[in-house]
Write an enzyme that holds these catalytic residues in place. Structure first.
Site, PDB file in Angstrom:
ATOM      1  N   CYS A 115      37.514  10.783  48.482  1.00  0.00           N
ATOM      2  CA  CYS A 115      36.079  11.098  48.578  1.00  0.00           C
ATOM      3  C   CYS A 115      35.289   9.994  49.285  1.00  0.00           C
ATOM      4  O   CYS A 115      34.119  10.189  49.611  1.00  0.00           O
ATOM      5  CB  CYS A 115      35.509  11.350  47.193  1.00  0.00           C
ATOM      6  SG  CYS A 115      36.364  12.686  46.350  1.00  0.00           S
ATOM      7  N   HIS A 238      28.158  10.575  47.370  1.00  0.00           N
ATOM      8  CA  HIS A 238      29.230  11.563  47.236  1.00  0.00           C
ATOM      9  C   HIS A 238      28.857  12.506  46.096  1.00  0.00           C
ATOM     10  O   HIS A 238      28.358  12.081  45.048  1.00  0.00           O
ATOM     11  CB  HIS A 238      30.554  10.863  46.952  1.00  0.00           C
ATOM     12  CG  HIS A 238      31.621  11.810  46.500  1.00  0.00           C
ATOM     13  ND1 HIS A 238      31.954  12.925  47.220  1.00  0.00           N
ATOM     14  CD2 HIS A 238      32.395  11.830  45.385  1.00  0.00           C
ATOM     15  CE1 HIS A 238      32.896  13.589  46.575  1.00  0.00           C
ATOM     16  NE2 HIS A 238      33.180  12.946  45.459  1.00  0.00           N
ATOM     17  N   ASN A 268      32.407  19.746  44.354  1.00  0.00           N
ATOM     18  CA  ASN A 268      32.881  18.487  44.940  1.00  0.00           C
ATOM     19  C   ASN A 268      33.790  18.833  46.129  1.00  0.00           C
ATOM     20  O   ASN A 268      34.891  19.332  45.941  1.00  0.00           O
ATOM     21  CB  ASN A 268      33.636  17.700  43.867  1.00  0.00           C
ATOM     22  CG  ASN A 268      34.170  16.368  44.367  1.00  0.00           C
ATOM     23  OD1 ASN A 268      34.246  16.123  45.576  1.00  0.00           O
ATOM     24  ND2 ASN A 268      34.565  15.514  43.442  1.00  0.00           N
TER      25      ASN A 268
HETATM   26  O1  UT7 Z   1      35.347  13.015  43.606  1.00  0.00           O
HETATM   27  C1  UT7 Z   1      36.042  12.025  42.915  1.00  0.00           C
HETATM   28  C2  UT7 Z   1      35.287  11.536  41.814  1.00  0.00           C
HETATM   29  N1  UT7 Z   1      35.376  12.428  40.665  1.00  0.00           N
HETATM   30  C3  UT7 Z   1      34.490  12.311  39.722  1.00  0.00           C
HETATM   31  O2  UT7 Z   1      33.572  11.534  39.883  1.00  0.00           O
HETATM   32  C4  UT7 Z   1      34.642  13.097  38.449  1.00  0.00           C
HETATM   33  C5  UT7 Z   1      34.213  12.195  37.322  1.00  0.00           C
HETATM   34  N2  UT7 Z   1      34.294  12.804  36.003  1.00  0.00           N
HETATM   35  C6  UT7 Z   1      33.437  13.779  35.626  1.00  0.00           C
HETATM   36  O3  UT7 Z   1      32.589  14.213  36.378  1.00  0.00           O
HETATM   37  C7  UT7 Z   1      33.501  14.234  34.183  1.00  0.00           C
HETATM   38  O4  UT7 Z   1      34.326  13.353  33.454  1.00  0.00           O
HETATM   39  C8  UT7 Z   1      34.039  15.676  34.025  1.00  0.00           C
HETATM   40  C9  UT7 Z   1      32.996  16.658  34.534  1.00  0.00           C
HETATM   41  C10 UT7 Z   1      35.333  15.841  34.763  1.00  0.00           C
HETATM   42  C11 UT7 Z   1      34.259  15.984  32.537  1.00  0.00           C
HETATM   43  O5  UT7 Z   1      33.066  15.767  31.789  1.00  0.00           O
HETATM   44  P1  UT7 Z   1      33.123  14.927  30.431  1.00  0.00           P
HETATM   45  O6  UT7 Z   1      31.765  14.952  29.868  1.00  0.00           O
HETATM   46  O7  UT7 Z   1      33.713  13.592  30.757  1.00  0.00           O
HETATM   47  O8  UT7 Z   1      34.049  15.811  29.547  1.00  0.00           O
HETATM   48  P2  UT7 Z   1      35.449  15.421  28.869  1.00  0.00           P
HETATM   49  O9  UT7 Z   1      36.523  15.295  29.890  1.00  0.00           O
HETATM   50  O10 UT7 Z   1      35.218  14.277  27.965  1.00  0.00           O
HETATM   51  O11 UT7 Z   1      35.726  16.710  28.015  1.00  0.00           O
HETATM   52  C12 UT7 Z   1      34.856  17.103  26.941  1.00  0.00           C
HETATM   53  C13 UT7 Z   1      35.386  18.386  26.334  1.00  0.00           C
HETATM   54  C14 UT7 Z   1      36.877  18.347  26.038  1.00  0.00           C
HETATM   55  O12 UT7 Z   1      37.103  19.043  24.824  1.00  0.00           O
HETATM   56  P3  UT7 Z   1      37.298  18.238  23.453  1.00  0.00           P
HETATM   57  O13 UT7 Z   1      38.489  17.345  23.676  1.00  0.00           O
HETATM   58  O14 UT7 Z   1      36.042  17.486  23.235  1.00  0.00           O
HETATM   59  O15 UT7 Z   1      37.531  19.345  22.475  1.00  0.00           O
HETATM   60  C15 UT7 Z   1      37.502  19.111  27.172  1.00  0.00           C
HETATM   61  O16 UT7 Z   1      38.717  19.703  26.814  1.00  0.00           O
HETATM   62  O17 UT7 Z   1      35.202  19.463  27.268  1.00  0.00           O
HETATM   63  C16 UT7 Z   1      36.453  20.141  27.429  1.00  0.00           C
HETATM   64  N3  UT7 Z   1      36.503  20.684  28.785  1.00  0.00           N
HETATM   65  C17 UT7 Z   1      36.014  21.897  29.106  1.00  0.00           C
HETATM   66  N4  UT7 Z   1      35.431  22.874  28.390  1.00  0.00           N
HETATM   67  C18 UT7 Z   1      35.034  23.993  29.029  1.00  0.00           C
HETATM   68  C19 UT7 Z   1      37.001  20.108  29.895  1.00  0.00           C
HETATM   69  N5  UT7 Z   1      36.853  20.922  30.954  1.00  0.00           N
HETATM   70  C20 UT7 Z   1      36.242  22.042  30.502  1.00  0.00           C
HETATM   71  C21 UT7 Z   1      35.815  23.250  31.114  1.00  0.00           C
HETATM   72  N6  UT7 Z   1      35.220  24.177  30.347  1.00  0.00           N
HETATM   73  N7  UT7 Z   1      35.976  23.478  32.439  1.00  0.00           N
END
Ligand code: UT7
Length: 313
Positions: A115, A238, A268
């Site tokens: 990215c 980005h 993204n």
């Molecule tokens: O381009 C390269 C750079 N990339 C990035 O900058 C991405 C950076 N990371 C992010 O943007 C965020 O970390 C995400 C959007 C990927 C995830 O958000 P988060 O607030 O960090 O969520 P998390 O990974 O901590 O997950 C929270 C919960 C989990 O469930 P539990 O363990 O709390 O029960 C996940 O399993 O959300 C769940 N989850 C979802 N639920 C519904 C993860 N993906 C999904 C989904 N739909 N698509």
């Protein structure tokens, strides 16, 4: 004195197919509410299976060349930032060369910095133009993550979209164009975001890195040209997540209209996200001559980079 280098033309390509959050509900256990509140994404574009990254890149490049008021024969070098090339080789850049009829002999290569690839590409192009090796360089950021996504993984499949953005870089008058740049990488974080061959990501680690690095590299690049946050007219980061963008905006003390957001519409798009946002802002008349524009990338590698531009030719 070295040549000043700036952006002479811009072009984009986005696939027609719009995939909404609701469309993804049938594939993985997710919801429009979760995706919107955690990422800001409402929809993304997904290319047909038989559309190559070089097809998208060539379309964007054609428009950028026309926008710069030059011909494909005038291009002195082709750079393509991508991590989803059609083949390991030939490079996407060589495929674009053939498709646009850019003359044989012109050097062409891909840049792999995920990215951050478009920023790495601008800085590479700038150096070649500064030392007068090439007058016009075509730089494209193009990625098709739909081909490397695990469509059963809700952690990643809802985040990405396909697209391409291109610019022509060349000489501009003194005190216009690129004022400063900063690039960096930290290979110890490589494990947090990988494609092997499908994408896997430790979202929280990448999130923490992005929230830290985006304001940091912005302030570094400003300091390098003796400017401050208050001098920013538009910051184009980005586009990974509106929460990352918002955290950076608050940290840098910028008002909402001074930071570009297109992730809601495109998801993204990896190396394409910065030129796609740049083009969207130009189209809306948000970028004017003499304004200070910052382009800031971060992503897998881990990598980051920024350029500070004074807009105009
Ligand atoms: O381009 C390269 C750079 N990339 C990035 O900058 C991405 C950076 N990371 C992010 O943007 C965020 O970390 C995400 C959007 C990927 C995830 O958000 P988060 O607030 O960090 O969520 P998390 O990974 O901590 O997950 C929270 C919960 C989990 O469930 P539990 O363990 O709390 O029960 C996940 O399993 O959300 C769940 N989850 C979802 N639920 C519904 C993860 N993906 C999904 C989904 N739909 N698509």
């Amino acid at each position: 004195m070295v040549n000043s280098v700036g952006i002479l033309g811009v072009g984009t390509y986005l696939p027609d197919n719009i995939v909404t959050n609701d469309d993804l509900k049938g594939k993985v256990n997710t919801s429009d509410d979760w995706i919107r509140s955690r990422t800001g994404i409402r929809e993304r574009r997904i290319a047909p299976k038989d559309m190559l990254v070089s097809d998208m890149a060539s379309e964007a490049a054609r428009i950028a060349i026309k926008d710069a008021n030059i011909l494909p024969q005038d291009i002195g070098m082709i750079l393509v930032a991508t991590v989803t090339p059609d083949h390991s080789f030939p490079s996407v850049a060589c495929m674009v060369q053939e498709s646009l009829g850019i003359p044989s002999g012109v050097p062409a290569m891909d840049i792999s910095a995920a990215c951050s690839g478009f920023i790495y590409g601008i800085v590479t192009a700038m150096h070649f133009i500064q030392v007068d090796t090439h007058q016009y360089i075509l730089l494209i950021g193009a990625d098709k993550f739909s081909s490397i996504i695990d469509w059963t993984d809700r952690n990643t499949s809802v985040l990405f979209g396909d697209g391409a953005g291109a610019v022509v870089l060349g000489r501009v008058r003194h005190n216009r164009g690129i004022l400063s740049f900063d690039l960096g990488a930290d290979g110890t974080g490589g494990k947090h975001l990988m494609a092997d061959p499908l994408v896997s990501m430790n979202g929280r680690e990448v999130f923490k890195f992005a929230v830290r690095q985006l304001p940091l590299v912005t302030e570094t690049v400003l300091a390098k040209c003796s400017l401050t946050n208050q001098d920013i007219d538009l910051l184009i980061p980005h586009q990974a997540n509106t929460r990352i963008i918002e955290a950076a905006r608050v940290r840098l003390g910028l008002s909402e209209e001074k930071i570009s957001v297109t992730v809601d519409r495109y998801g993204n798009t990896s190396a394409a996200s910065i030129p796609l946002s740049l083009a969207a802002e130009i189209e809306q008349g948000k970028i004017k001559d003499d304004e200070i524009i910052l382009l800031v990338g971060f992503g897998a590698g881990l990598t980051w980079g920024a350029v500070c531009l004074r807009w105009g030719i």
